[in-house]
Design a protein around this motif. Sequence first.
Motif, mmCIF file in Angstrom:
data_model
loop_
_atom_site.group_PDB
_atom_site.id
_atom_site.type_symbol
_atom_site.label_atom_id
_atom_site.label_comp_id
_atom_site.label_asym_id
_atom_site.label_seq_id
_atom_site.Cartn_x
_atom_site.Cartn_y
_atom_site.Cartn_z
ATOM 1 N N TRP A 155 1.037 -0.624 0.151
ATOM 2 C CA TRP A 155 0.140 -0.207 0.354
ATOM 3 C C TRP A 155 0.537 1.425 -0.159
ATOM 4 O O TRP A 155 0.425 2.088 -0.933
ATOM 5 C CB TRP A 155 -0.980 0.176 1.211
ATOM 6 C CG TRP A 155 -2.016 0.966 1.130
ATOM 7 C CD1 TRP A 155 -3.292 1.125 0.273
ATOM 8 C CD2 TRP A 155 -1.304 2.306 1.984
ATOM 9 N NE1 TRP A 155 -3.539 2.492 1.289
ATOM 10 C CE2 TRP A 155 -2.367 3.079 2.166
ATOM 11 C CE3 TRP A 155 -0.396 2.303 2.843
ATOM 12 C CZ2 TRP A 155 -2.934 4.121 2.138
ATOM 13 C CZ3 TRP A 155 -0.841 4.272 3.592
ATOM 14 C CH2 TRP A 155 -1.799 5.220 3.352
ATOM 15 N N LYS A 169 1.067 -9.127 -7.454
ATOM 16 C CA LYS A 169 0.304 -9.379 -7.412
ATOM 17 C C LYS A 169 -0.089 -8.320 -6.848
ATOM 18 O O LYS A 169 -0.132 -7.373 -7.162
ATOM 19 C CB LYS A 169 -0.788 -10.333 -6.705
ATOM 20 C CG LYS A 169 -2.552 -9.851 -6.151
ATOM 21 C CD LYS A 169 -2.763 -10.757 -6.726
ATOM 22 C CE LYS A 169 -4.342 -10.676 -5.931
ATOM 23 N NZ LYS A 169 -4.929 -8.648 -6.201
ATOM 24 N N GLU A 170 1.113 -7.843 -5.839
ATOM 25 C CA GLU A 170 1.622 -6.474 -5.340
ATOM 26 C C GLU A 170 1.395 -5.348 -6.083
ATOM 27 O O GLU A 170 1.407 -3.895 -6.210
ATOM 28 C CB GLU A 170 2.480 -6.360 -3.956
ATOM 29 C CG GLU A 170 1.438 -6.986 -3.270
ATOM 30 C CD GLU A 170 3.325 -7.587 -2.006
ATOM 31 O OE1 GLU A 170 3.427 -7.884 -0.440
ATOM 32 O OE2 GLU A 170 4.545 -7.471 -3.076
ATOM 33 N N LYS A 178 2.166 2.034 -3.411
ATOM 34 C CA LYS A 178 1.469 1.950 -3.837
ATOM 35 C C LYS A 178 0.890 3.843 -4.069
ATOM 36 O O LYS A 178 0.800 4.468 -4.778
ATOM 37 C CB LYS A 178 0.169 1.469 -3.958
ATOM 38 C CG LYS A 178 -0.985 1.857 -5.601
ATOM 39 C CD LYS A 178 -2.199 1.487 -5.044
ATOM 40 C CE LYS A 178 -3.266 1.300 -6.374
ATOM 41 N NZ LYS A 178 -4.020 0.916 -6.173
ATOM 42 N N ASP A 213 -1.360 -4.344 -8.633
ATOM 43 C CA ASP A 213 -2.464 -3.473 -7.533
ATOM 44 C C ASP A 213 -1.477 -1.994 -8.057
ATOM 45 O O ASP A 213 -2.777 -0.926 -7.748
ATOM 46 C CB ASP A 213 -2.410 -4.155 -6.090
ATOM 47 C CG ASP A 213 -3.546 -4.981 -6.340
ATOM 48 O OD1 ASP A 213 -4.142 -5.751 -7.489
ATOM 49 O OD2 ASP A 213 -3.179 -5.993 -5.116
ATOM 50 N N ASP A 244 -2.328 -0.399 -10.600
ATOM 51 C CA ASP A 244 -3.070 -0.981 -11.512
ATOM 52 C C ASP A 244 -3.659 -1.444 -13.238
ATOM 53 O O ASP A 244 -3.532 -1.322 -14.578
ATOM 54 C CB ASP A 244 -4.212 0.200 -11.485
ATOM 55 C CG ASP A 244 -4.267 1.435 -10.225
ATOM 56 O OD1 ASP A 244 -4.503 0.370 -9.970
ATOM 57 O OD2 ASP A 244 -4.576 1.896 -10.297
#
Length: 171
Positions: free
Chosen positions: A54, A132-133, A57, A136, A139
């Motif tokens: 997170w 996967k991270e 991101k 994410d 996007d």
Amino acid sequence: MELDEIYELHVNDLYRYLYSLSKDHFTAEDLVQETFYRAFITLDEREITNIKAWLFKVSYHAFIDFTRKRKRYIVSDQLENIEPKGIPPEKSPEKQFIEKESFQQLLEDIHSLNDKQKNVLLLCDFHKLSYKEAADILDLNLNTLKSHLLRGREKMIAKIQKRRERDERER
């Protein structure tokens, strides 16, 4: 987990990621500060399961916002020469110089890739985030991320091999 603990655990990884994107020490520091400011605002409101992904991101989006603002004001790009952190004092100045030069060359090679390949390579290979991270954070579809990663790695390998061949010819 408290924000202080999160900061201690992830500040260096975020700084290296943002430095590799911006190629500027001061910009990277400002963006790390912006990332943790956004984290401070958001962490009270929601529960986040994977804090590291997170934060990456959030830092990626802070970098995107920064570049958009910079384009509006047409600020000139300057590359800061900073020492890579963690160099043991027993290394000679020559070795330090060579390592710093190699690191700068690697950053230049990475920045010659397109934005998607550059970001995927930095997140997956340098910061060891899972596919996967990284998908994410950017996007992207997982398979799209994998194809960008493969193409980016192939281009980096070709650039490094080309530079080695050129260096051997010059000797």
